[in-house]
Design a protein around this motif. Structure first.
Motif, mmCIF file in Angstrom:
data_model
loop_
_atom_site.group_PDB
_atom_site.id
_atom_site.type_symbol
_atom_site.label_atom_id
_atom_site.label_comp_id
_atom_site.label_asym_id
_atom_site.label_seq_id
_atom_site.Cartn_x
_atom_site.Cartn_y
_atom_site.Cartn_z
ATOM 1 N N ALA A 7 0.856 -1.186 0.000
ATOM 2 C CA ALA A 7 0.000 0.000 0.000
ATOM 3 C C ALA A 7 0.893 1.237 0.000
ATOM 4 N N ASP A 8 0.440 2.281 -0.651
ATOM 5 C CA ASP A 8 1.228 3.519 -0.716
ATOM 6 C C ASP A 8 1.566 4.039 0.679
ATOM 7 N N SER A 9 0.647 3.843 1.601
ATOM 8 C CA SER A 9 0.814 4.407 2.946
ATOM 9 C C SER A 9 1.926 3.729 3.749
ATOM 10 N N VAL A 10 2.365 2.538 3.318
ATOM 11 C CA VAL A 10 3.404 1.820 4.076
ATOM 12 C C VAL A 10 4.671 1.601 3.259
ATOM 13 N N GLU A 11 4.636 1.962 1.989
ATOM 14 C CA GLU A 11 5.800 1.781 1.113
ATOM 15 C C GLU A 11 7.034 2.429 1.732
ATOM 16 N N GLY A 12 8.112 1.654 1.817
ATOM 17 C CA GLY A 12 9.355 2.175 2.375
ATOM 18 C C GLY A 12 9.475 2.011 3.879
#
Length: 121
Positions: free
Chosen positions: A60-65
């Motif tokens: 998910a974009d919110s957890v990427e990285g």
């Protein structure tokens, strides 16, 4: 049908880390997708991270990285390493196994019971 048991949830301060584990009752080496989903109070369940049998992963974009999913086929376990946790990561986290069952001609989902992650100071 495979059974999934999550562990590793708990209370952590913002900026902290947790590692979730999902132990499967049988081999996961042939399961197409192993993933982690989460559901916060009053919200729909959402995909957090998925790992394909080929090794490909998506987040998910919110957890990427910040989050990393990994699969250990030898231990029949999937992990979710969560770093730099934020208040908005608070949710019940569910492990998911998704595979194509040829006899049924469709994809089948199996869920664990969930583990609570609370990010709070």
């Amino acid at each position: 049908q495979v059974q999934l048991v999550e562990s590793g949830g708990g209370l952590v301060q913002p900026g902290g880390s947790l590692r979730l584990s999902c132990a499967a009752s049988e081999t996961i080496s042939s399961i197409h997708y192993m993933g982690w989903y989460r559901q916060a109070p009053g919200k729909q369940r959402e995909m957090v991270a998925r790992n394909h049998i080929s090794g490909r992963t998506n987040y998910a974009d919110s957890v990427e990285g910040r989050f990393t999913i990994s699969r250990d086929n030898a231990k029949n376990t999937v992990y979710l390493q969560m770093n730099s946790l934020k208040h908005e990561d608070t949710a019940v986290y569910y492990c998911n196994a998704n595979r194509l069952v040829l006899e049924l001609g469709r994809w089948v989902d199996t869920w664990g019971q969930g583990t609570q992650v609370t990010v709070s100071s």
